[in-house]
Design a protein around this motif. Structure first.
Motif, PDB file in Angstrom:
ATOM      1  N   SER A 236       0.844  -1.187   0.000  1.00 26.52           N
ATOM      2  CA  SER A 236       0.000   0.000   0.000  1.00 26.52           C
ATOM      3  C   SER A 236       0.884   1.244   0.000  1.00 26.52           C
ATOM      4  N   PRO A 237       0.622   2.216  -0.875  1.00 31.29           N
ATOM      5  CA  PRO A 237       1.449   3.438  -0.868  1.00 31.29           C
ATOM      6  C   PRO A 237       1.350   4.192   0.452  1.00 31.29           C
ATOM      7  N   MET A 238       0.235   4.044   1.153  1.00 27.91           N
ATOM      8  CA  MET A 238       0.083   4.734   2.429  1.00 27.91           C
ATOM      9  C   MET A 238       1.018   4.155   3.480  1.00 27.91           C
ATOM     10  N   MET A 239       1.191   2.842   3.461  1.00 24.77           N
ATOM     11  CA  MET A 239       2.110   2.216   4.420  1.00 24.77           C
ATOM     12  C   MET A 239       3.559   2.528   4.053  1.00 24.77           C
ATOM     13  N   VAL A 240       3.847   2.550   2.763  1.00 26.08           N
ATOM     14  CA  VAL A 240       5.198   2.909   2.329  1.00 26.08           C
ATOM     15  C   VAL A 240       5.539   4.314   2.801  1.00 26.08           C
ATOM     16  N   ALA A 241       4.579   5.242   2.631  1.00 25.67           N
ATOM     17  CA  ALA A 241       4.803   6.631   3.043  1.00 25.67           C
ATOM     18  C   ALA A 241       4.958   6.738   4.559  1.00 25.67           C
ATOM     19  N   MET A 242       4.076   6.078   5.303  1.00 25.72           N
ATOM     20  CA  MET A 242       4.143   6.155   6.764  1.00 25.72           C
ATOM     21  C   MET A 242       5.462   5.598   7.302  1.00 25.72           C
ATOM     22  N   ASN A 243       5.932   4.526   6.687  1.00 30.43           N
ATOM     23  CA  ASN A 243       7.194   3.939   7.134  1.00 30.43           C
ATOM     24  C   ASN A 243       8.382   4.842   6.809  1.00 30.43           C
ATOM     25  N   GLU A 244       8.358   5.455   5.624  1.00 31.51           N
ATOM     26  CA  GLU A 244       9.437   6.370   5.251  1.00 31.51           C
ATOM     27  C   GLU A 244       9.455   7.578   6.184  1.00 31.51           C
ATOM     28  N   MET A 245       8.284   7.994   6.618  1.00 35.83           N
ATOM     29  CA  MET A 245       8.175   9.169   7.487  1.00 35.83           C
ATOM     30  C   MET A 245       8.397   8.831   8.958  1.00 35.83           C
ATOM     31  N   ASN A 246       8.529   7.531   9.259  1.00 35.26           N
ATOM     32  CA  ASN A 246       8.766   7.052  10.628  1.00 35.26           C
ATOM     33  C   ASN A 246       7.646   7.432  11.597  1.00 35.26           C
ATOM     34  N   TYR A 247       6.424   7.106  11.212  1.00 32.58           N
ATOM     35  CA  TYR A 247       5.308   7.259  12.148  1.00 32.58           C
ATOM     36  C   TYR A 247       5.512   6.316  13.322  1.00 32.58           C
TER      37      TYR A 247
END
Length: 771
Positions: free
Chosen positions: A111-122
């Motif tokens: 999911s692009p949302m999970m990729v983004a959240m992981n890159e942003m270190n949520y």
């Protein structure tokens, strides 16, 4: 002598010591202050919520850029805050994976949302109601990709275990922060009729927060809430807003709220600081917690909250982080390709006419082929007697030519809207329709525009619904609750209060109607069918978007030619007053303004009235905008007369004094400063309002009219070479001119006439047929 020397030595030593003491005092003070400062630590909490698939600054429904908010822009802001304070915690309050085509990736590896959240270190993410839209299997697949801690403390497995943890402990600079996550209990209503919550039980978040606090006591230095709930109770249901949580749980230092798509920078309830970051990644909430450390003890000294906006004060937008954009680019291209799949060809006429008046969306004030199209789809698949839906996009548009998937999504924006059929009475239907008609303001004599009730316009739930399978009028001269007139079924039979009928509509809307404060509060309705039922079309294919695509491909065989259904119209507004044409021109040329809310967010909140007395201030202001002398209007009594005279004066000043009332008159020869300004296409015959009995009504192509004459009722009327406001102007004729009528040739109200032996066209609203 010896005694004297000893005294001198003692005196000298004392002075040295005193001097040293004086010299050391400021240094000691500064050292003490530094030590005290070392004992203070600020933890910065950043909270996002309701991002709804905005992983890039792109609207995939429209397939165009949208810089208003996205994960990549938020990342730029997060990096800045982290550079200021390394002790930063990043949290999300839910509704991350649904909308803006994010659901396309449910069956993809990532999911692009999970990729983004992981890159942003949520650090943590609480589940929102829309996280459950696809069922538990899909949620578990996607949430398992998240490297931070997923939370939802008020949802339990049937064996009594929590479905996900209720809290997580995050440590920064030796300070332990307990983050407690809860979802709105309204999820049980939102997912009613689906199997999405099979195997889990939703409990009271107020009580579950209390339990989580008890478990965290002694383990953390501070506790904060991460709640997918708004500030106030939803639909009047207790325990559905964070105000109830704060009142019951003052141990919380702060709460990040969500779900209601509101911007709440900082509000305190029972000592608990609350912040909500709006929706779609447009804002991020920031809460700073300042701690002191003394004698091995950590204490919260102060707290403050504010909102960080993607749109800056100067009107520019935060830049999108290039490294994250690069990572997300394959998902971006995948979603764009899907949006551009062609599903059918639109022939005949555009589905939405151009707005006659800037700031007053035609799609909300008149029946359009677009609203008829969705009605057609819903009736076809649901077997309902009556259907209801809404179009919540003021800029809805679908022109003749190819129809792509993105066109359907753009015009029906609720991604998971479906058709659910309920058994209701005629009285229930009428009450629902009266509530819907409350979207409009009541009118009074002299109103020449239709306007929207400000509160309804701004509300998340209160919008204007369209009804198919029935015909009706909305009379805005009548009081709220009594506006629906001449209500009949499509076969012409009157709808009676005691009738039993099948109503097809969105279940989300029905829940709002029957909730506390709703138009149908407390009523119970038998659910007969849902397009999302497994026995029907299923969760994904049962959406109105996908049913519309299937209808175009399978039923219409790839070609759609709309037919105006004449289901409804608005009456009680004077659309025939001569002054109205001047009002339209003045608004469209930017001289007169459609009333808006103070913040400019919501437009058309009051009707323009031509019988009201005009003020000296308005005369001065509009004259200045028009570039004419205000002195000439000092004796003008009413707004309507002023608008007429002002419009004529500005045209005279521009060398363009034709006085035409159906569209902008042609410029004077050789006058390059007064180009023709084409007016939006005239409204179709479904336009709201009333018509004088002798005014030409729009006809079908080829509908021959018996030999008649038409008398011009406008001060001046443009006579054109074709049936279009963009056709060449042959001439302009004054009021009272008699024209020979050949036929009414156009759905949009044009009349074919003969003038001086030549065939031409005039707009029928400004002529009267002599019988």
């Amino acid at each position: 002598m010896r005694t004297h020397r000893l005294k001198r030595f003692a005196s000298w030593s004392l002075s040295i010591l005193l001097g040293a003491s004086l010299l050391l005092t400021p240094l000691a003070s500064e050292s003490a202050q530094a030590a005290a400062a070392d004992q203070e630590t600020t933890i910065t909490l950043l909270g996002t919520s309701d991002i709804h698939g905005r992983f890039m600054p792109w609207d995939y429904a429209l397939d165009g850029p949208n810089p208003a908010g996205s994960m990549t822009q938020l990342y730029t802001m997060v990096k800045k805050v982290r550079s200021e304070n390394p002790n930063t915690i990043l949290l999300d309050a839910g509704d991350m994976i649904q909308d803006n085509s994010a659901e396309l990736f449910n069956d993809q590896p990532k999911s692009p949302m999970m990729v983004a959240m992981n890159e942003m270190n949520y650090d943590a993410w609480v589940m929102g109601n829309h996280e459950f839209n696809f069922g538990l299997d899909v949620l578990e697949k996607i949430s398992s990709q998240f490297k931070g801690q997923a939370l939802v403390g008020n949802i339990f497995k049937e064996n009594g275990d929590r479905y996900m943890p209720a809290y997580t402990i995050i440590e920064r600079d030796g300070i332990k922060v307990g983050v407690i996550g809860m979802n709105t209990p309204m999820i049980t209503e939102f997912e009613k009729g689906t199997d999405h919550l099979d195997g889990v039980i939703v409990k009271d978040p107020v009580e579950e927060t209390r339990k989580a606090i008890a478990e965290l006591k002694g383990k953390v230095d501070v506790m904060v809430g991460l709640m997918h709930m708004g500030l106030d109770n939803e639909n009047g249901n207790p325990g559905t807003g964070v105000t109830d949580i704060a009142n019951a749980n003052p141990e919380l230092a702060a709460i990040f709220a969500g779900h209601m798509h509101q911007l709440i920078e900082s509000q305190t309830v029972n000592g608990v600081l609350i912040s909500e970051p709006n929706k779609y990644g447009t804002h991020m909430s920031r809460i700073d917690l300042k701690f002191t450390k003394e004698d091995g003890k950590i204490a919260l000294k102060s707290k403050e909250a504010k909102a960080l906006a993607v749109k800056k004060a100067d009107g520019t937008y935060e830049v999108s982080d290039p490294s994250l954009e690069k990572t997300l680019h394959p998902f971006h291209e995948f979603a764009r390709a899907d949006a551009n799949i062609e599903v059918a060809e639109l022939k005949g006429i555009n589905l939405v006419p151009a707005d006659e008046i800037k700031g007053i969306p035609a799609v909300q004030i008149q029946e359009t082929p677009l609203s008829d199209f969705f009605t057609e789809v819903m009736l076809h698949y649901s077997d309902a007697d009556v259907v209801a839906h809404q179009i919540d996009n003021d800029k809805a548009k679908l022109d003749v030519g190819p129809i792509k998937k993105k066109d359907i999504a753009f015009n029906y924006q609720y991604t998971f809207g479906e058709v659910t059929v309920y058994e209701v009475t005629g009285r229930d239907l009428k009450d629902y329709m009266e509530w819907s008609a409350g979207y409009f303001n009541s009118t009074r004599p002299g109103d020449v525009t239709i306007s929207f009730d400000p509160k309804r316009r701004a509300s998340k739930y209160s919008t204007d619904d369209f009804f198919g399978g029935v015909t009706y009028e909305i009379d805005l001269t009548k009081p709220y609750g009594s506006r629906i007139t001449d209500l009949k079924y499509s076969d012409g039979k009157t709808v009676l209060a005691e009738d039993t009928l099948k109503l097809g509509m969105n279940a989300y809307r029905m829940e709002a109607l029957i909730a506390k404060g709703g138009a149908l509060e407390g009523r119970k309705f038998k659910q007969l069918w849902s397009s999302k039922d497994a026995a029907a079309f299923g969760e994904i294919q049962g959406t109105i978007r996908n049913l519309s695509i299937a209808y175009l491909k399978d039923v219409m065989k790839g070609v759609y030619e709309p037919k105006i259904q004449h289901n409804w119209k608005i009456t009680g507004v004077d659309l025939t007053a001569p002054e109205r044409a001047d009002v339209v021109e003045l608004i469209n040329d930017g001289i007169l303004s459609v009333p808006t809310t103070e913040d400019g967010k919501y437009t058309n909140i009051a009707s323009i009235n031509i019988l009201d007395a005009v003020t000296a201030e308005e005369i001065e202001a509009l004259s200045s905008k028009a570039g004419v002398d205000a002195a000439q209007f000092k004796s003008v009594p009413t707004k309507g007369t002023f608008y007429q005279q002002l419009n004529k004066a500005r045209k005279t000043a521009a060398g363009n004094d034709t006085g035409s009332e159906d569209d902008a008159a042609a410029p004077a020869p050789g006058n390059p400063t007064a180009p023709e300004k084409p007016k939006p296409a005239p409204k179709p015959e479904t336009s709201p309002g009333t018509s004088k009995p002798d005014t030409v009504k729009p006809g079908k192509p080829g509908n021959k009219t018996p030999a008649k004459q038409a008398k011009v009722t406008a001060n001046y009327l443009n006579v054109r070479a074709g049936a279009s406001s963009k056709a060449k102007v042959i001439t302009s004729v004054p009021k009272g001119t008699m024209l020979d009528v050949i036929s009414t040739d156009h759905d949009y109200g044009w009349v074919k006439v003969k003038l001086d032996g030549r065939t031409a066209y005039v707009y029928g609203k400004y002529v009267s047929i002599l019988k």
